[in-house]
Design a protein around this motif. Structure first.
Motif, mmCIF file in Angstrom:
data_model
loop_
_atom_site.group_PDB
_atom_site.id
_atom_site.type_symbol
_atom_site.label_atom_id
_atom_site.label_comp_id
_atom_site.label_asym_id
_atom_site.label_seq_id
_atom_site.Cartn_x
_atom_site.Cartn_y
_atom_site.Cartn_z
ATOM 1 N N VAL A 143 34.183 66.973 2.832
ATOM 2 C CA VAL A 143 33.172 67.736 2.107
ATOM 3 C C VAL A 143 32.808 69.020 2.852
ATOM 4 O O VAL A 143 32.141 69.892 2.295
ATOM 5 C CB VAL A 143 31.900 66.892 1.872
ATOM 6 N N ASP A 144 33.247 69.142 4.094
ATOM 7 C CA ASP A 144 32.986 70.346 4.875
ATOM 8 C C ASP A 144 33.891 71.465 4.365
ATOM 9 O O ASP A 144 35.126 71.341 4.357
ATOM 10 C CB ASP A 144 33.256 70.082 6.354
ATOM 11 N N VAL A 145 33.306 72.577 3.933
ATOM 12 C CA VAL A 145 34.073 73.653 3.303
ATOM 13 C C VAL A 145 35.077 74.268 4.263
ATOM 14 O O VAL A 145 36.170 74.688 3.849
ATOM 15 C CB VAL A 145 33.127 74.731 2.738
ATOM 16 N N ASP A 146 34.753 74.340 5.548
ATOM 17 C CA ASP A 146 35.675 74.925 6.520
ATOM 18 C C ASP A 146 36.916 74.057 6.700
ATOM 19 O O ASP A 146 38.038 74.567 6.840
ATOM 20 C CB ASP A 146 34.975 75.119 7.868
ATOM 21 N N ILE A 147 36.718 72.747 6.684
ATOM 22 C CA ILE A 147 37.862 71.833 6.799
ATOM 23 C C ILE A 147 38.711 71.890 5.532
ATOM 24 O O ILE A 147 39.941 71.937 5.584
ATOM 25 C CB ILE A 147 37.374 70.395 7.064
ATOM 26 N N ILE A 148 38.039 71.914 4.375
ATOM 27 C CA ILE A 148 38.760 71.937 3.101
ATOM 28 C C ILE A 148 39.579 73.211 2.959
ATOM 29 O O ILE A 148 40.741 73.176 2.548
ATOM 30 C CB ILE A 148 37.764 71.791 1.931
ATOM 31 N N VAL A 149 38.989 74.357 3.306
ATOM 32 C CA VAL A 149 39.711 75.618 3.143
ATOM 33 C C VAL A 149 40.915 75.681 4.076
ATOM 34 O O VAL A 149 41.952 76.271 3.735
ATOM 35 C CB VAL A 149 38.745 76.813 3.361
ATOM 36 N N SER A 150 40.827 75.053 5.232
ATOM 37 C CA SER A 150 41.969 74.994 6.151
ATOM 38 C C SER A 150 43.084 74.126 5.578
ATOM 39 O O SER A 150 44.275 74.452 5.703
ATOM 40 C CB SER A 150 41.533 74.459 7.515
ATOM 41 N N LYS A 151 42.695 73.019 4.943
ATOM 42 C CA LYS A 151 43.695 72.149 4.309
ATOM 43 C C LYS A 151 44.393 72.872 3.161
ATOM 44 O O LYS A 151 45.616 72.759 2.993
ATOM 45 C CB LYS A 151 43.030 70.868 3.809
ATOM 46 N N PHE A 152 43.609 73.630 2.384
ATOM 47 C CA PHE A 152 44.214 74.386 1.292
ATOM 48 C C PHE A 152 45.175 75.443 1.833
ATOM 49 O O PHE A 152 46.247 75.679 1.266
ATOM 50 C CB PHE A 152 43.132 75.059 0.443
ATOM 51 N N ALA A 153 44.799 76.101 2.907
ATOM 52 C CA ALA A 153 45.655 77.134 3.497
ATOM 53 C C ALA A 153 46.991 76.538 3.950
ATOM 54 O O ALA A 153 48.061 77.115 3.701
ATOM 55 C CB ALA A 153 44.945 77.802 4.670
ATOM 56 N N CYS A 154 46.939 75.380 4.596
ATOM 57 C CA CYS A 154 48.173 74.707 5.020
ATOM 58 C C CYS A 154 49.014 74.297 3.814
ATOM 59 O O CYS A 154 50.252 74.413 3.831
ATOM 60 C CB CYS A 154 47.840 73.496 5.877
ATOM 61 N N HIS A 155 48.332 73.825 2.773
ATOM 62 C CA HIS A 155 49.028 73.376 1.568
ATOM 63 C C HIS A 155 49.755 74.529 0.887
ATOM 64 O O HIS A 155 50.949 74.424 0.561
ATOM 65 C CB HIS A 155 48.025 72.740 0.607
ATOM 66 N N PHE A 156 49.070 75.646 0.675
ATOM 67 C CA PHE A 156 49.682 76.766 -0.028
ATOM 68 C C PHE A 156 50.717 77.470 0.853
ATOM 69 O O PHE A 156 51.730 77.974 0.346
ATOM 70 C CB PHE A 156 48.613 77.754 -0.486
ATOM 71 N N LYS A 157 50.486 77.500 2.147
ATOM 72 C CA LYS A 157 51.467 78.096 3.048
ATOM 73 C C LYS A 157 52.775 77.306 3.002
ATOM 74 O O LYS A 157 53.864 77.891 3.004
ATOM 75 C CB LYS A 157 50.921 78.121 4.482
ATOM 76 N N GLU A 158 52.658 76.008 2.946
ATOM 77 C CA GLU A 158 53.854 75.160 2.847
ATOM 78 C C GLU A 158 54.529 75.312 1.493
ATOM 79 O O GLU A 158 55.755 75.238 1.377
ATOM 80 C CB GLU A 158 53.469 73.700 3.080
ATOM 81 N N ALA A 159 53.714 75.521 0.439
ATOM 82 C CA ALA A 159 54.272 75.666 -0.907
ATOM 83 C C ALA A 159 55.106 76.933 -1.024
ATOM 84 O O ALA A 159 56.164 76.946 -1.678
ATOM 85 C CB ALA A 159 53.151 75.678 -1.938
ATOM 86 N N PHE A 160 54.672 78.019 -0.390
ATOM 87 C CA PHE A 160 55.407 79.283 -0.418
ATOM 88 C C PHE A 160 56.544 79.229 0.598
ATOM 89 O O PHE A 160 56.530 79.930 1.613
ATOM 90 C CB PHE A 160 54.471 80.457 -0.120
ATOM 91 N N SER A 161 57.519 78.405 0.316
ATOM 92 C CA SER A 161 58.658 78.208 1.210
ATOM 93 C C SER A 161 59.878 77.881 0.373
ATOM 94 O O SER A 161 59.792 77.695 -0.849
ATOM 95 C CB SER A 161 58.372 77.085 2.215
ATOM 96 N N CYS A 162 61.037 77.803 1.014
ATOM 97 C CA CYS A 162 62.274 77.516 0.289
ATOM 98 C C CYS A 162 62.458 76.016 0.120
ATOM 99 O O CYS A 162 61.896 75.206 0.871
ATOM 100 C CB CYS A 162 63.463 78.121 1.021
ATOM 101 N N ASN A 163 63.263 75.640 -0.862
ATOM 102 C CA ASN A 163 63.605 74.232 -1.050
ATOM 103 C C ASN A 163 64.766 73.817 -0.160
ATOM 104 O O ASN A 163 64.807 72.693 0.328
ATOM 105 C CB ASN A 163 63.963 73.977 -2.522
ATOM 106 N N ASN A 164 65.695 74.748 0.030
ATOM 107 C CA ASN A 164 66.900 74.451 0.815
ATOM 108 C C ASN A 164 67.165 75.620 1.757
ATOM 109 O O ASN A 164 67.411 76.744 1.302
ATOM 110 C CB ASN A 164 68.089 74.224 -0.127
ATOM 111 N N VAL A 165 67.114 75.361 3.042
ATOM 112 C CA VAL A 165 67.291 76.429 4.038
ATOM 113 C C VAL A 165 68.681 77.044 3.942
ATOM 114 O O VAL A 165 68.835 78.278 4.010
ATOM 115 C CB VAL A 165 67.037 75.880 5.462
#
Length: 529
Positions: free
Chosen positions: A43-65
């Motif tokens: 419920v802590d906004v700072d923790i949640i926003v960090s989790k979202f950042a990691c999630h979207f950063k991982e999403a913006f990546s390739c499927n096959n190197v």
């Protein structure tokens, strides 16, 4: 302010067809703030926003190197000797274009990362258009994008079907990017001047002026009807791509643009732009650290939908090439529908589609992909359809395509169950908030403006029986009975007459006539097999 005052404001907003004012007034009175306050157990906004950042950063990546490296080498090899069309004066930006673009920007949208919005540009001195025109011309000429154009922030939006879940994860949110307002103006100008280089095949229905979901649904319906008329059973496979927009390979995209022979200056500008973009996540008042976007196109950007459609255009061209064999591919952005008159043909089409997607480093989401049969043998059990990874795509009784539920049947039919449930849900929500306090006129205007479109969405492209039309009228009649406290259908009809409230069946007939005239002018009508 009391409820009656809010009701009057709502009524005024509706009468003037001011949707922005209506929803601002509605949310200020009725919406509950901070609905999604807990994500992944935090419920802590700072923790949640960090989790979202990691999630979207991982999403913006390739499927096959390996495939990503292959696309990079292919691009570098082709780029060395590339020569596109000349950048003539026809592509120049002028003050009129920039000024009109600024005035046509939608108001009431979220501010960008610098706190600027469309209203700032629309209410400033007219000389701004002159300055921006010179800036944009220099950007094209020197193929360079200013630093401020590279930054955006992502707002996580709950996916519709997940809104009712009590425990939300990062996967239950869709990231909408808010770009710099000056960048939006520039992108609109690019779309206007370089539209010829962004054109896609006729069976790609997304992001085209004058076409929409109904055109895609109607074309699919025509293809299915042609199969049935020829004595075959239509076999349909709905393909969902995993995080399609986020996985676009920039080098693969540049190859598609080079195939269109776009001017070298524009290609170099896009290379300079896309290869060094940065973003962060905003969650309430918390901001995450910036991260680099090495892959993907941002959802919410003006130019991104056109680039994505162009990225998948070769798949659409494959579908056109197979058309004379009785096979068909319909695309609306990343919503892909494969149609064939036999199981063998469907499997063949799926293999072709998988091979093309593999070249683009795209992956099929097998959990959301499925198959459906329509025709005389629709109820006959048949062999499973497997992907190249060995996953069987299930045969289902209904599938959702562009908001419309197509059902397994002997003819092309659409289910109205979900539309009726959505109408009841929205109508009861409105009535529960303002009913008995607001006048009947206000309530019916709300129903007409906000609920009837939910009930009729996409149905002008679908064949409806008398039973279907009666079912649609029934849900409205039941609401009238609830509103006016009566069980007499004649009283309901009288109320509808005096309040000038047309039943859904009549509205549907009018929409069908209007859409048929529009569809006849569309080249998609040529896809009838």
């Amino acid at each position: 302010m009391d409820t009656q005052s809010y009701t009057n404001d709502l009524h005024e907003a509706l009468l003037h067809k001011d949707s922005t004012k209506f929803w601002q007034c509605w949310r200020s009175k009725f919406e509950i703030n901070n609905k999604c306050s807990q994500v992944e157990g935090s419920v802590d906004v700072d923790i949640i926003v960090s989790k979202f950042a990691c999630h979207f950063k991982e999403a913006f990546s390739c499927n096959n190197v390996n495939r990503a490296e292959s696309l990079k080498h292919e691009y570098l090899s082709a780029r060395a000797d590339y020569v596109g069309f000349s950048l003539t004066s026809d592509y120049d930006f002028d003050t009129e274009l920039v000024s009109n673009t600024i005035m046509n920007l939608k108001r009431g949208k979220a501010v960008d990362i610098d706190g600027l919005s469309a209203e700032h540009l629309q209410n400033c001195h007219p000389s701004l258009s002159v300055v921006m025109t010179k800036l944009f011309q220099m950007m094209i000429l020197y193929s360079f994008v200013p630093e401020g154009f590279r930054y955006s922030y992502i707002v996580p939006i709950p996916k519709p079907k997940e809104c009712y879940s009590k425990s939300l994860t990062c996967n239950d949110f869709r990231g909408i990017a808010i770009s710099a307002i000056l960048s939006k103006v520039f992108e609109h100008c690019i779309v206007n001047r370089f539209a010829s280089f962004l054109e896609t095949s006729n069976n790609q229905f997304g992001f085209k002026k004058g076409t929409g979901c109904c055109h895609a649904i109607r074309t699919v319906r025509n293809v299915v009807d042609s199969y049935i008329k020829g004595g075959s059973t239509a076999n349909i496979c709905a393909i969902d791509l995993s995080k399609a927009f986020d996985k676009v390979n920039h080098h693969g995209l540049f190859l598609k643009l080079m195939a269109k022979r776009i001017p070298v200056e524009l290609l170099a500008l896009l290379e300079n732009w896309l290869c060094s973009c940065f973003s962060c996540v905003k969650w309430y008042n918390a901001w995450s650290q910036l991260f680099t976007l090495n892959f993907g196109v941002r959802q919410g950007s003006v130019l991104s939908p056109f680039l994505f459609a162009l990225y998948l255009d070769d798949l659409a061209k494959v579908g056109i090439g197979l058309h004379n064999r009785g096979l068909f591919i319909a695309l609306y952005a990343d919503d892909i529908l494969l149609l064939a008159p036999s199981i063998r043909g469907l499997v063949k089409l799926l293999r072709i589609c998988e091979n093309e997607l593999d070249l683009l480093d795209m992956v099929i989401n097998t959990r959301k992909s499925c198959c459906l049969r329509i025709g005389s043998r629709s109820d006959v059990a048949c062999a499973s359809v497997y992907t190249t990874t060995g996953v069987a795509l299930p045969w289902v009784n209904d599938l959702r395509y562009l908001g419309v539920f197509i059902i397994r049947s002997r003819t092309f039919k659409c289910s109205l169950d979900h539309a009726r449930k959505s109408f009841y849900r929205s109508a009861n929500y409105i009535f529960g908030k303002v009913g008995r306090i607001a006048s009947e006129e206000v309530i019916l205007q709300l129903i007409k403006s906000k609920c009837i479109p939910v009930l009729l969405y996409g149905l002008e492209a679908c064949p409806l029986t008398k039973s279907d039309l009666s079912a649609m009228d029934f849900v409205v009649n039941r609401f009238f009975m609830k509103l006016f406290r009566t069980n007499n259908i004649e009283t309901v009809k009288s109320c509808q007459y005096y309040f000038n409230f047309q039943p859904p069946s009549l509205l549907w007939s009018e929409r069908v006539k209007k859409f048929d005239n529009k569809y006849d002018l569309f080249t998609g009508s040529l896809f009838t097999i």
